[in-house]
Design a protein around this motif. Structure first.
Motif, PDB file in Angstrom:
ATOM      1  N   ARG A 169       0.834  -1.207   0.000  1.00 59.85           N
ATOM      2  CA  ARG A 169       0.000   0.000   0.000  1.00 59.85           C
ATOM      3  C   ARG A 169       0.869   1.258   0.000  1.00 59.85           C
ATOM      4  O   ARG A 169       0.663   2.181  -0.785  1.00 59.85           O
ATOM      5  CB  ARG A 169      -0.919   0.004   1.218  1.00 59.85           C
ATOM      6  N   ASP A 170       1.873   1.287   0.888  1.00 56.00           N
ATOM      7  CA  ASP A 170       2.736   2.465   0.986  1.00 56.00           C
ATOM      8  C   ASP A 170       3.576   2.649  -0.268  1.00 56.00           C
ATOM      9  O   ASP A 170       3.804   3.777  -0.719  1.00 56.00           O
ATOM     10  CB  ASP A 170       3.648   2.361   2.207  1.00 56.00           C
ATOM     11  N   LEU A 171       4.049   1.545  -0.838  1.00 61.54           N
ATOM     12  CA  LEU A 171       4.859   1.641  -2.051  1.00 61.54           C
ATOM     13  C   LEU A 171       4.023   2.099  -3.254  1.00 61.54           C
ATOM     14  O   LEU A 171       4.501   2.853  -4.100  1.00 61.54           O
ATOM     15  CB  LEU A 171       5.540   0.304  -2.353  1.00 61.54           C
ATOM     16  N   SER A 172       2.779   1.659  -3.333  1.00 67.39           N
ATOM     17  CA  SER A 172       1.933   2.078  -4.457  1.00 67.39           C
ATOM     18  C   SER A 172       1.494   3.528  -4.309  1.00 67.39           C
ATOM     19  O   SER A 172       1.259   4.205  -5.310  1.00 67.39           O
ATOM     20  CB  SER A 172       0.721   1.155  -4.589  1.00 67.39           C
TER      21      SER A 172
ATOM     22  N   GLY B 230       4.608  11.866  -3.306  1.00 69.62           N
ATOM     23  CA  GLY B 230       5.904  12.473  -3.548  1.00 69.62           C
ATOM     24  C   GLY B 230       7.013  11.910  -2.674  1.00 69.62           C
ATOM     25  O   GLY B 230       7.952  12.617  -2.324  1.00 69.62           O
ATOM     26  N   ARG B 231       6.891  10.634  -2.302  1.00 72.33           N
ATOM     27  CA  ARG B 231       7.915  10.003  -1.456  1.00 72.33           C
ATOM     28  C   ARG B 231       8.730   9.029  -2.283  1.00 72.33           C
ATOM     29  O   ARG B 231       8.247   8.420  -3.227  1.00 72.33           O
ATOM     30  CB  ARG B 231       7.248   9.249  -0.297  1.00 72.33           C
ATOM     31  N   SER B 232       9.963   8.847  -1.845  1.00 67.25           N
ATOM     32  CA  SER B 232      10.828   7.861  -2.488  1.00 67.25           C
ATOM     33  C   SER B 232      10.681   6.520  -1.769  1.00 67.25           C
ATOM     34  O   SER B 232      10.066   6.428  -0.704  1.00 67.25           O
ATOM     35  CB  SER B 232      12.283   8.321  -2.431  1.00 67.25           C
ATOM     36  N   THR B 233      11.286   5.489  -2.364  1.00 65.00           N
ATOM     37  CA  THR B 233      11.281   4.175  -1.719  1.00 65.00           C
ATOM     38  C   THR B 233      11.994   4.242  -0.374  1.00 65.00           C
ATOM     39  O   THR B 233      11.571   3.613   0.594  1.00 65.00           O
ATOM     40  CB  THR B 233      11.957   3.142  -2.635  1.00 65.00           C
ATOM     41  N   GLY B 234      13.066   5.023  -0.300  1.00 61.72           N
ATOM     42  CA  GLY B 234      13.787   5.199   0.966  1.00 61.72           C
ATOM     43  C   GLY B 234      12.901   5.817   2.036  1.00 61.72           C
ATOM     44  O   GLY B 234      12.965   5.427   3.207  1.00 61.72           O
ATOM     45  N   ASP B 235      12.054   6.786   1.652  1.00 61.95           N
ATOM     46  CA  ASP B 235      11.129   7.397   2.606  1.00 61.95           C
ATOM     47  C   ASP B 235      10.127   6.371   3.128  1.00 61.95           C
ATOM     48  O   ASP B 235       9.798   6.353   4.312  1.00 61.95           O
ATOM     49  CB  ASP B 235      10.364   8.565   1.964  1.00 61.95           C
ATOM     50  N   VAL B 236       9.650   5.517   2.219  1.00 64.72           N
ATOM     51  CA  VAL B 236       8.696   4.476   2.626  1.00 64.72           C
ATOM     52  C   VAL B 236       9.354   3.537   3.628  1.00 64.72           C
ATOM     53  O   VAL B 236       8.758   3.189   4.651  1.00 64.72           O
ATOM     54  CB  VAL B 236       8.179   3.701   1.389  1.00 64.72           C
ATOM     55  N   LEU B 237      10.597   3.142   3.354  1.00 65.40           N
ATOM     56  CA  LEU B 237      11.310   2.251   4.281  1.00 65.40           C
ATOM     57  C   LEU B 237      11.560   2.926   5.629  1.00 65.40           C
ATOM     58  O   LEU B 237      11.388   2.306   6.680  1.00 65.40           O
ATOM     59  CB  LEU B 237      12.636   1.797   3.672  1.00 65.40           C
ATOM     60  N   ARG B 238      11.971   4.193   5.603  1.00 61.92           N
ATOM     61  CA  ARG B 238      12.196   4.908   6.867  1.00 61.92           C
ATOM     62  C   ARG B 238      10.925   4.976   7.694  1.00 61.92           C
ATOM     63  O   ARG B 238      10.940   4.746   8.902  1.00 61.92           O
ATOM     64  CB  ARG B 238      12.741   6.310   6.602  1.00 61.92           C
TER      65      ARG B 238
END
Length: 188
Positions: free
Chosen positions: A63-66, A72-80
């Motif tokens: 959900r967060d990745l999609s 406007g977030r990067s994959t790194g932001d999602v992981l953080r």
């Protein structure tokens, strides 16, 4: 009542497990049977917990990745954000547990060396590996004060590896069926 064969000789009857077997009022094997049955239910509960946890974590990550592009977030932001949520959910209770355990150890006057060891294994989420390969018994006796954190250690190790693996699989543009096969293989 006695069983006999065709000649009239006595034939021993099979003794079912859990029968009194000649001992009045004492059932043979029952504690072992109860313990075995409880272990089956506990094992099933742990399996269900890990399965649901994996499903929920995967659902949250997908959900967060999609939604990352729209937000406007990067994959790194999602992981953080993912790891920050895990830390806020789990670390406060872990710190309280460790503090209470230390208070009890100091009050009881038991071995501090053993306590340092279990504290570090708990903080680093490697209790499962410590119980498997580490010195379970110390001079002071069994080292199990916070050994029940083995399941939390396994869960946290999954939280570290699975998001990275999932992002890698998604980066390869793997089809959902391929993701399912990979995930099923990892669970075996």
């Amino acid at each position: 009542f006695r069983a006999t064969d065709t000649t009239g000789a006595a034939v021993p009857l099979p003794v079912p497990e859990g029968s009194t077997h000649g001992r009045r009022g004492r059932v043979v094997g029952t504690p072992d049977r109860v313990a075995a049955r409880l272990k089956q239910y506990i094992d099933l509960g742990v399996d269900i917990f890990f399965t649901l946890s994996g499903f929920l974590i995967t659902s949250l990550l997908l959900r967060d990745l999609s939604a990352r592009g729209a937000a406007g977030r990067s994959t790194g932001d999602v992981l953080r954000r993912f790891y920050a949520r895990r830390a806020l959910r789990l670390l406060p209770a872990l710190y309280v547990l460790i503090a209470v355990t230390w208070i009890m150890v100091l009050w009881a006057g038991t071995s501090l060396a053993s306590q340092w060891e279990t504290t570090w294994t708990a903080l680093l989420y490697v209790t499962n590996w410590h119980l498997l390969f580490g010195p379970f018994f110390t001079e002071a006796g069994p080292n199990v004060d916070i050994g029940h954190l083995w399941s939390l250690a396994i869960e946290e190790q999954f939280y570290i590896v699975w998001p990275l693996a999932l992002i890698g699989l998604l980066a390869l543009r793997a089809k959902p069926r391929a993701l399912l096969v990979v995930f099923a293989a990892l669970t075996l």
